[in-house]
Design a protein around this motif. Sequence first.
Motif, PDB file in Angstrom:
ATOM      1  N   VAL A  34       5.978  -5.765  -8.803  1.00 55.24           N
ATOM      2  CA  VAL A  34       7.376  -5.485  -8.040  1.00 55.24           C
ATOM      3  C   VAL A  34       7.046  -4.529  -6.949  1.00 55.24           C
ATOM      4  N   TYR A  35       6.343  -3.558  -6.947  1.00 53.42           N
ATOM      5  CA  TYR A  35       5.895  -2.502  -5.914  1.00 53.42           C
ATOM      6  C   TYR A  35       5.016  -3.049  -5.183  1.00 53.42           C
ATOM      7  N   SER A  36       4.180  -4.088  -5.507  1.00 54.26           N
ATOM      8  CA  SER A  36       3.269  -4.624  -4.321  1.00 54.26           C
ATOM      9  C   SER A  36       4.342  -5.613  -3.274  1.00 54.26           C
ATOM     10  N   ILE A  37       5.234  -5.931  -4.055  1.00 52.38           N
ATOM     11  CA  ILE A  37       6.377  -6.775  -3.171  1.00 52.38           C
ATOM     12  C   ILE A  37       7.101  -5.822  -2.270  1.00 52.38           C
ATOM     13  N   TYR A  38       7.495  -4.633  -2.647  1.00 54.49           N
ATOM     14  CA  TYR A  38       8.018  -3.655  -1.749  1.00 54.49           C
ATOM     15  C   TYR A  38       6.865  -3.322  -0.741  1.00 54.49           C
ATOM     16  N   LEU A  39       5.841  -2.758  -1.028  1.00 54.73           N
ATOM     17  CA  LEU A  39       4.789  -2.407  -0.204  1.00 54.73           C
ATOM     18  C   LEU A  39       4.695  -3.301   0.973  1.00 54.73           C
ATOM     19  N   SER A  40       4.723  -4.697   0.639  1.00 52.64           N
ATOM     20  CA  SER A  40       4.169  -5.874   1.411  1.00 52.64           C
ATOM     21  C   SER A  40       5.419  -5.746   2.657  1.00 52.64           C
ATOM     22  N   PHE A  41       6.512  -5.230   2.424  1.00 44.46           N
ATOM     23  CA  PHE A  41       7.597  -5.074   3.473  1.00 44.46           C
ATOM     24  C   PHE A  41       7.409  -3.671   4.160  1.00 44.46           C
ATOM     25  N   THR A  42       6.497  -3.169   4.272  1.00 42.03           N
ATOM     26  CA  THR A  42       6.313  -1.677   4.906  1.00 42.03           C
ATOM     27  C   THR A  42       5.073  -1.837   5.670  1.00 42.03           C
ATOM     28  N   ASN A  43       4.831  -0.601   6.483  1.00 40.80           N
ATOM     29  CA  ASN A  43       3.471  -0.477   7.052  1.00 40.80           C
ATOM     30  C   ASN A  43       2.813   0.689   6.394  1.00 40.80           C
ATOM     31  N   GLU A  44       3.059   0.839   5.002  1.00 43.60           N
ATOM     32  CA  GLU A  44       2.216   1.829   4.381  1.00 43.60           C
ATOM     33  C   GLU A  44       0.765   1.669   4.600  1.00 43.60           C
ATOM     34  N   ALA A  45       0.120   2.928   4.616  1.00 46.50           N
ATOM     35  CA  ALA A  45      -1.276   3.214   4.967  1.00 46.50           C
ATOM     36  C   ALA A  45      -1.760   4.323   4.512  1.00 46.50           C
ATOM     37  N   LEU A  46      -3.310   4.428   4.084  1.00 44.26           N
ATOM     38  CA  LEU A  46      -3.821   5.462   3.818  1.00 44.26           C
ATOM     39  C   LEU A  46      -4.198   6.704   4.703  1.00 44.26           C
ATOM     40  N   THR A  47      -4.176   6.297   5.944  1.00 42.55           N
ATOM     41  CA  THR A  47      -4.318   7.234   6.882  1.00 42.55           C
ATOM     42  C   THR A  47      -3.421   7.185   8.012  1.00 42.55           C
ATOM     43  N   GLY A  48      -2.975   8.157   8.852  1.00 42.84           N
ATOM     44  CA  GLY A  48      -2.451   8.053  10.163  1.00 42.84           C
ATOM     45  C   GLY A  48      -0.946   8.424   9.715  1.00 42.84           C
ATOM     46  N   ALA A  49      -0.012   7.934  10.851  1.00 39.35           N
ATOM     47  CA  ALA A  49       1.234   8.440  10.590  1.00 39.35           C
ATOM     48  C   ALA A  49       1.973   7.812   9.829  1.00 39.35           C
ATOM     49  N   ALA A  50       1.547   6.384   9.516  1.00 36.99           N
ATOM     50  CA  ALA A  50       1.930   5.466   8.325  1.00 36.99           C
ATOM     51  C   ALA A  50       1.900   6.123   6.913  1.00 36.99           C
ATOM     52  N   ALA A  51       0.746   7.026   6.888  1.00 39.34           N
ATOM     53  CA  ALA A  51       0.719   7.506   5.503  1.00 39.34           C
ATOM     54  C   ALA A  51       1.800   8.602   5.120  1.00 39.34           C
ATOM     55  N   LEU A  52       1.970   9.336   6.337  1.00 40.18           N
ATOM     56  CA  LEU A  52       3.115  10.256   6.058  1.00 40.18           C
ATOM     57  C   LEU A  52       4.393   9.861   6.129  1.00 40.18           C
ATOM     58  N   ARG A  53       4.734   8.569   6.953  1.00 38.06           N
ATOM     59  CA  ARG A  53       6.091   8.443   7.168  1.00 38.06           C
ATOM     60  C   ARG A  53       6.140   6.824   7.192  1.00 38.06           C
ATOM     61  N   PRO A  54       5.956   6.077   6.089  1.00 38.77           N
ATOM     62  CA  PRO A  54       5.758   4.706   6.280  1.00 38.77           C
ATOM     63  C   PRO A  54       7.243   3.981   6.402  1.00 38.77           C
ATOM     64  N   ARG A  55       7.286   3.075   7.191  1.00 37.78           N
ATOM     65  CA  ARG A  55       8.534   2.225   7.613  1.00 37.78           C
ATOM     66  C   ARG A  55       8.555   1.034   7.072  1.00 37.78           C
ATOM     67  N   PHE A  56       9.955   0.555   6.998  1.00 35.66           N
ATOM     68  CA  PHE A  56      10.271  -0.794   6.464  1.00 35.66           C
ATOM     69  C   PHE A  56       9.983  -1.625   7.812  1.00 35.66           C
ATOM     70  N   VAL A  57       9.300  -2.796   7.657  1.00 31.87           N
ATOM     71  CA  VAL A  57       8.790  -3.638   8.912  1.00 31.87           C
ATOM     72  C   VAL A  57       9.015  -5.042   8.676  1.00 31.87           C
ATOM     73  N   GLY A  58       9.961  -5.224   7.536  1.00 32.67           N
ATOM     74  CA  GLY A  58      10.388  -6.625   7.289  1.00 32.67           C
ATOM     75  C   GLY A  58       9.237  -7.596   7.085  1.00 32.67           C
ATOM     76  N   PHE A  59       9.176  -8.729   7.734  1.00 26.79           N
ATOM     77  CA  PHE A  59       8.193  -9.589   7.448  1.00 26.79           C
ATOM     78  C   PHE A  59       7.135  -9.730   8.342  1.00 26.79           C
ATOM     79  N   ARG A  60       6.811  -8.634   9.036  1.00 27.70           N
ATOM     80  CA  ARG A  60       5.784  -8.345   9.899  1.00 27.70           C
ATOM     81  C   ARG A  60       4.416  -8.556   9.336  1.00 27.70           C
ATOM     82  N   ASN A  61       4.105  -8.162   8.189  1.00 23.20           N
ATOM     83  CA  ASN A  61       2.728  -8.262   7.612  1.00 23.20           C
ATOM     84  C   ASN A  61       2.829  -9.835   7.375  1.00 23.20           C
ATOM     85  N   TYR A  62       3.630 -10.728   6.841  1.00 22.69           N
ATOM     86  CA  TYR A  62       3.407 -11.810   6.466  1.00 22.69           C
ATOM     87  C   TYR A  62       3.150 -12.631   7.738  1.00 22.69           C
ATOM     88  N   VAL A  63       3.768 -12.352   8.805  1.00 16.72           N
ATOM     89  CA  VAL A  63       3.413 -12.977  10.212  1.00 16.72           C
ATOM     90  C   VAL A  63       2.290 -12.792  10.826  1.00 16.72           C
TER      91      VAL A  63
END
Length: 295
Positions: A34-63
């Motif tokens: 379930v957590y992986s499904i949630y992460l897949s709709f975010t821009n979560e990262a280990l470094t950079g701005a996304a690591a501090l403030r991840p955002r919901f990006v919808g289906f962008r990762n799947y596209v």
Amino acid sequence: MARNSHEKRAERQWLLILLPSLVLLLAFVIYPAVYSIYLSFTNEALTGAAALRPRFVGFRNYVRLFNDAKFWNSLFVTFVFVIGSAVIGQFLLGLISAIALRRPIRFRRVFSSIILLPNAAPEVVAGFMWISMLAGGDNATLTRIVSFFGVTPADWLQVFPLSMIIIVNIWRGIATAMILLTAGLSTIPAEIYEAARMDGATPSQMFRRITLPLMMPTILLYMLISAVSTIAVFGLVYALTRGGPGGATEVVSIYIYNQSFTAFQLGYGAAVAVVALVISLILGIAYVRAMKVEV
């Protein structure tokens, strides 16, 4: 009333017995999925701005995923890996081993021990064992063997990388196939074979018309287990090739690792993991339908 109370008490006892398994299933299977499904709709990262403030990006990762040539390459490599090692190699050698062990052959225990021995070594340990055999150089075990027969040696993991990991995975998986198929063979009554012999059936006819049809549920179960487990193979491939050279052995599990922990893109890696999970579920549903089992 006494009977109903006894049944309810028995149900509560069974629930208490199953509770630890349910907790483990929730903690290590359902919650990560379930957590992986949630992460897949975010821009979560280990470094950079996304690591501090991840955002919901919808289906962008799947596209991005379905337009990524490397992802499609990993799917193709995984397909070849599963077909070559699990569906063909492990099944055929496991079936031959299961049939052989049901016959009164000499050194039967030694034969079965040799087949079961590869499962005693963890994936990574087995991978490093095979590196010493397949690596280039004059001291590699396989190089010495082929040189004895006059064959030109090579750096096998560089020249034939996918074929080598298929061979190694077959070596590790024969035991599982043999155990499951032996169980399937043991369910066939000996009287059927005796009646077929009396009717003049040859061994090949008995195999085609008796053994295979009666073993089909076991074979389908094995195909499901082996396909799903082979899709998830990571340590063996990582130890041998790390997905190289040039993505030739980058199966889906390696691709997920590279995107998540090498490129530091957890959201995109989670999207790939979700697609792999969906593929495994589709395989499971297909096999269950083929077995005509209602779920």
